[in-house]
Design a protein around this motif. Structure first.
Motif, short mmCIF file in Angstrom:
data_model
loop_
_atom_site.label_atom_id
_atom_site.label_comp_id
_atom_site.label_asym_id
_atom_site.label_seq_id
_atom_site.Cartn_x
_atom_site.Cartn_y
_atom_site.Cartn_z
N THR A 59 159.08 70.18 77.79
CA THR A 59 159.96 70.49 78.91
C THR A 59 160.16 71.99 79.04
O THR A 59 160.04 72.73 78.05
CB THR A 59 161.33 69.81 78.74
OG1 THR A 59 162.14 70.07 79.89
CG2 THR A 59 162.08 70.32 77.51
N GLU A 156 157.00 56.71 83.17
CA GLU A 156 156.62 57.70 84.17
C GLU A 156 156.97 57.26 85.60
O GLU A 156 157.60 58.01 86.36
CB GLU A 156 155.13 58.02 84.08
CG GLU A 156 154.70 59.10 85.04
CD GLU A 156 153.25 59.53 84.84
OE1 GLU A 156 152.82 60.48 85.51
OE2 GLU A 156 152.55 58.90 84.01
N LYS A 160 159.84 59.00 88.10
CA LYS A 160 159.49 59.57 89.41
C LYS A 160 160.24 58.87 90.54
O LYS A 160 160.66 59.52 91.51
CB LYS A 160 157.98 59.50 89.61
CG LYS A 160 157.23 60.47 88.69
CD LYS A 160 155.73 60.42 88.87
CE LYS A 160 155.05 61.47 88.00
NZ LYS A 160 153.58 61.43 88.12
N ARG A 163 163.75 60.22 90.62
CA ARG A 163 163.78 61.56 91.22
C ARG A 163 163.75 61.47 92.74
O ARG A 163 164.52 62.15 93.44
CB ARG A 163 162.61 62.39 90.68
CG ARG A 163 162.56 63.82 91.17
CD ARG A 163 163.72 64.65 90.65
NE ARG A 163 163.87 64.58 89.21
CZ ARG A 163 163.23 65.36 88.35
NH1 ARG A 163 162.40 66.29 88.78
NH2 ARG A 163 163.45 65.24 87.05
N GLU A 164 162.88 60.62 93.25
CA GLU A 164 162.77 60.47 94.71
C GLU A 164 164.04 59.91 95.32
O GLU A 164 164.42 60.26 96.44
CB GLU A 164 161.59 59.56 95.04
CG GLU A 164 160.23 60.17 94.73
CD GLU A 164 159.10 59.18 94.90
OE1 GLU A 164 159.37 58.02 95.32
OE2 GLU A 164 157.93 59.55 94.62
N ASP A 185 159.23 66.52 81.37
CA ASP A 185 159.10 67.09 82.71
C ASP A 185 158.11 66.30 83.57
O ASP A 185 158.40 65.99 84.73
CB ASP A 185 158.66 68.55 82.63
CG ASP A 185 159.77 69.47 82.17
OD1 ASP A 185 160.91 68.98 81.97
OD2 ASP A 185 159.51 70.68 81.98
N TRP A 187 157.28 63.26 83.47
CA TRP A 187 157.79 61.94 83.84
C TRP A 187 159.11 62.00 84.60
O TRP A 187 159.70 60.97 84.89
CB TRP A 187 157.98 61.08 82.58
CG TRP A 187 156.71 60.80 81.83
CD1 TRP A 187 155.42 61.06 82.24
CD2 TRP A 187 156.59 60.23 80.52
NE1 TRP A 187 154.52 60.68 81.28
CE2 TRP A 187 155.20 60.17 80.21
CE3 TRP A 187 157.52 59.75 79.59
CZ2 TRP A 187 154.74 59.64 79.00
CZ3 TRP A 187 157.05 59.24 78.38
CH2 TRP A 187 155.68 59.19 78.10
N CYS A 188 159.59 63.22 84.90
CA CYS A 188 160.81 63.40 85.70
C CYS A 188 162.04 62.76 85.04
O CYS A 188 162.84 62.09 85.70
CB CYS A 188 160.62 62.84 87.11
SG CYS A 188 159.31 63.63 88.06
N ASP A 190 165.65 63.08 83.40
CA ASP A 190 166.74 64.04 83.56
C ASP A 190 167.42 64.40 82.25
O ASP A 190 167.83 65.54 82.05
CB ASP A 190 167.78 63.48 84.55
CG ASP A 190 167.21 63.33 85.94
OD1 ASP A 190 166.73 64.35 86.49
OD2 ASP A 190 167.20 62.21 86.47
N ASN A 212 168.05 68.48 82.29
CA ASN A 212 167.59 69.43 83.30
C ASN A 212 168.73 69.89 84.20
O ASN A 212 169.90 69.55 83.99
CB ASN A 212 166.44 68.82 84.11
CG ASN A 212 166.84 67.55 84.86
OD1 ASN A 212 168.03 67.27 85.07
ND2 ASN A 212 165.85 66.75 85.25
#
Length: 411
Positions: A59, A156, A160, A163-164, A185, A187-188, A190, A212
Motif C-alpha cells: 500500500t 478483489e 472494487k 469503492r464504486e 491498494d 484490491w481497493c 479501505d 486509506n
C-alpha cells in the motif's frame, strides 16, 4: 527461600494456526536495551516500521502502524473508529471470526446485517456484491483468511465494488499478512488489520493496521465533532451530535495518528521491545522477498497435504478455497482427537490445534506459518502423526506420509 524455579519453557514444534514459533532473530531483537519512546533513535525505528508495513501490506497509505495489543485490539480500533451508532454494517460470515466482527460491530452500535455461509466454503464475490447492492451498507467487514475452517475469501472484486459504491470495506487479514498475497491498494481495501503471531512469526502483542484516506476522512470528521462537543460543553442541542464521537480513548485512531505522525503527540507509552520485534519480523519478511515467501508457504502446504493424503487421511472443506497456511484434517472415525493431540505434544513436542463450534472434535488444524513453515517441521509432524495414529489403532501404511512429502521435496 525461593519457592519458584527458574523459567524454562519446554521447546516445542508449533504447527497451529497461531501462535507459531518465533524467529530467533526476533527473540534476539527483543533482548536489546530499552529506549525512551521519544528518543530520536526510537522514533526512527517507528518510522522504519511504518515504511516496512506499507511494503508488506502493498500500500501507499500514509497510515500503517501497529496497535499495542493482540490482533483483536487492531480489529476493535478500526471498527470503533469507523462505525458510528446507527451505521449499517454488512458482515459475510464463513467461520468463527466472522462472528467476532459481527459482535464488535454490534457493540459499536451498528445495525448489523449478516450473511452466513456453510463452514468449509467461502462466498462467490458476486453473492457479497449482490448483498451490498440490496442492503446499501455504510461498511462491509469481512475476514480474508478464516483459520477456524482453513478457507480464504477472494476480495478483489468485493473491494472494487465497495469503492464504486462508496462503501467502506474493512478486512481481517490477521492470518494472511506475510504468508499469502494481500494487495491492499490493488484490491481497493479501505482498512486492513494484520496479526503478528502468525505468518510474521512475531510474538502476540501487536496488531499492524493500515487504512486509506477514505477511512481517514471519517475518522477526522468524528474527531472534529468530539472537539466541538468539548468546546460547547457537551451541549446536546448541538447539531454536531448527529455524528458520534469515537467512544474509546486507547483505541481511538485519531489520537493514535497524532502519536505516529511527526508531531509525536503523547497517547500511550509504546511497547518498546514489541516494536523491536515487529520491526525485525518485517525486515526478515522483506529480506526473504514476498514472492519467495509465498512460494515457501505453498511448497510446505503441498508436501504436508501429500503426506496426509498418503496416510489415508481426509482433508476438510472446499479445496478450491483452501487457505495455504492452514490445513484442516478430518479426525478418523472412532479416534479421540484430543488424545492424539496430547500424545503428539507429550512424546514429540509437537502442537497442532483442535477447532471450534460445529467443527469441535471433527477436525485437526495444522498451521504452516512463518518460521514454523519449514521442511523439517513438516517431516517431523508427518512421522510423529503416523506413529501416534498407529498407537490409536488407525490402519495406515506406515512411512507413506513421510515418503509422499519427500517426493515433493525431491522433485
Amino acid at each position: 527461600m525461593n519457592l519458584y524455579s527458574e523459567l524454562s519453557p519446554s521447546p516445542r514444534t508449533i504447527m497451529t494456526p497461531g501462535p507459531v514459533e518465533v524467529d530467533p532473530r526476533v527473540l534476539r531483537a527483543m533482548s536489546y536495551p530499552i529506549l525512551g519512546q521519544f528518543d530520536p533513535e526510537f522514533t526512527a525505528l517507528m518510522n522504519d516500521t511504518m515504511a516496512m508495513l506499507r511494503s508488506v501490506f502493498r500500500t501507499e497509505n500514509e497510515w500503517a502502524f501497529p496497535i499495542d495489543g493482540t490482533s483483536r485490539s487492531g480489529i476493535e480500533a478500526v471498527l470503533v473508529s469507523l462505525i458510528e451508532p446507527g451505521d449499517k454494517v454488512l458482515v459475510p460470515i464463513f467461520g468463527r471470526f466472522g462472528y467476532l466482527l459481527q459482535e464488535i460491530a454490534e457493540r459499536c452500535g451498528a445495525a448489523v446485517v449478516v450473511l452466513e455461509k456453510s463452514w468449509g466454503e467461502v462466498y462467490d464475490p458476486e453473492e457479497v456484491i449482490a448483498a451490498i447492492l440490496r442492503e446499501k451498507p455504510d461498511l462491509v467487514a469481512i475476514v480474508h483468511g478464516e483459520t477456524s475452517t482453513g478457507r480464504i475469501q477472494p476480495l478483489e472484486a468485493i473491494g472494487k465494488a465497495c469503492r464504486e459504491l462508496d462503501v467502506l470495506v474493512v478486512v481481517d487479514a490477521v492470518a494472511t499478512i506475510g504468508g499469502v498475497p494481500l494487495e491492499v491498494d490493488a484490491w481497493c481495501l479501505d482498512a486492513v488489520i494484520g496479526g503478528t503471531q502468525k505468518c510474521l512469526s512475531v510474538p502476540s502483542g501487536m496488531a499492524p493496521i493500515t487504512y486509506n484516506d477514505r477511512a481517514e476522512r471519517k475518522i477526522a470528521r468524528r474527531k472534529s465533532i468530539e472537539r466541538g462537543l468539548r468546546q460547547s460543553g457537551g451541549d446536546s442541542s448541538n447539531d454536531a451530535r448527529q455524528i458520534s464521537p469515537i467512544r474509546s480513548n486507547y483505541l481511538d485512531l485519531s489520537q493514535l495518528q497524532d502519536y505516529w505522525s511527526p508531531r509525536r503527540l503523547n497517547h500511550h507509552t509504546e511497547m518498546t521491545s514489541m516494536l523491536y520485534a515487529l520491526r525485525e519480523g518485517l525486515r526478515i519478511v522483506l529480506a526473504e522477498g514476498m514472492e519467495t515467501r509465498f512460494a515457501r508457504h505453498r511448497l510446505q502446504e503441498t508436501a504436508l497435504v501429500a503426506g496426509l493424503q498418503a496416510m489415508g487421511l481426509s482433508l476438510y472443506g472446499d479445496a478450491r478455497c483452501k487457505l495455504t497456511v492452514v490445513t484442516c484434517v478430518r479426525i478418523p472415525p472412532g479416534v479421540d482427537g484430543e488424545s492424539v493431540r496430547s500424545m503428539l505434544l507429550e512424546l514429540f513436542g509437537i502442537e497442532i490445534a483442535s477447532s471450534f463450534g460445529p467443527l469441535k472434535g471433527e477436525i485437526w488444524r495444522i498451521g504452516t506459518m512463518g518460521y514454523s513453515c519449514s521442511r523439517k517441521n513438516v517431516l517431523h509432524l508427518l512421522g510423529a502423526l503416523e506413529a501416534v495414529l498407529v498407537r490409536h489403532g488407525v490402519h495406515i501404511q506406515t512411512g507413506a506420509g513421510v515418503q509422499a512429502a519427500m517426493d515433493i521435496y525431491c522433485s
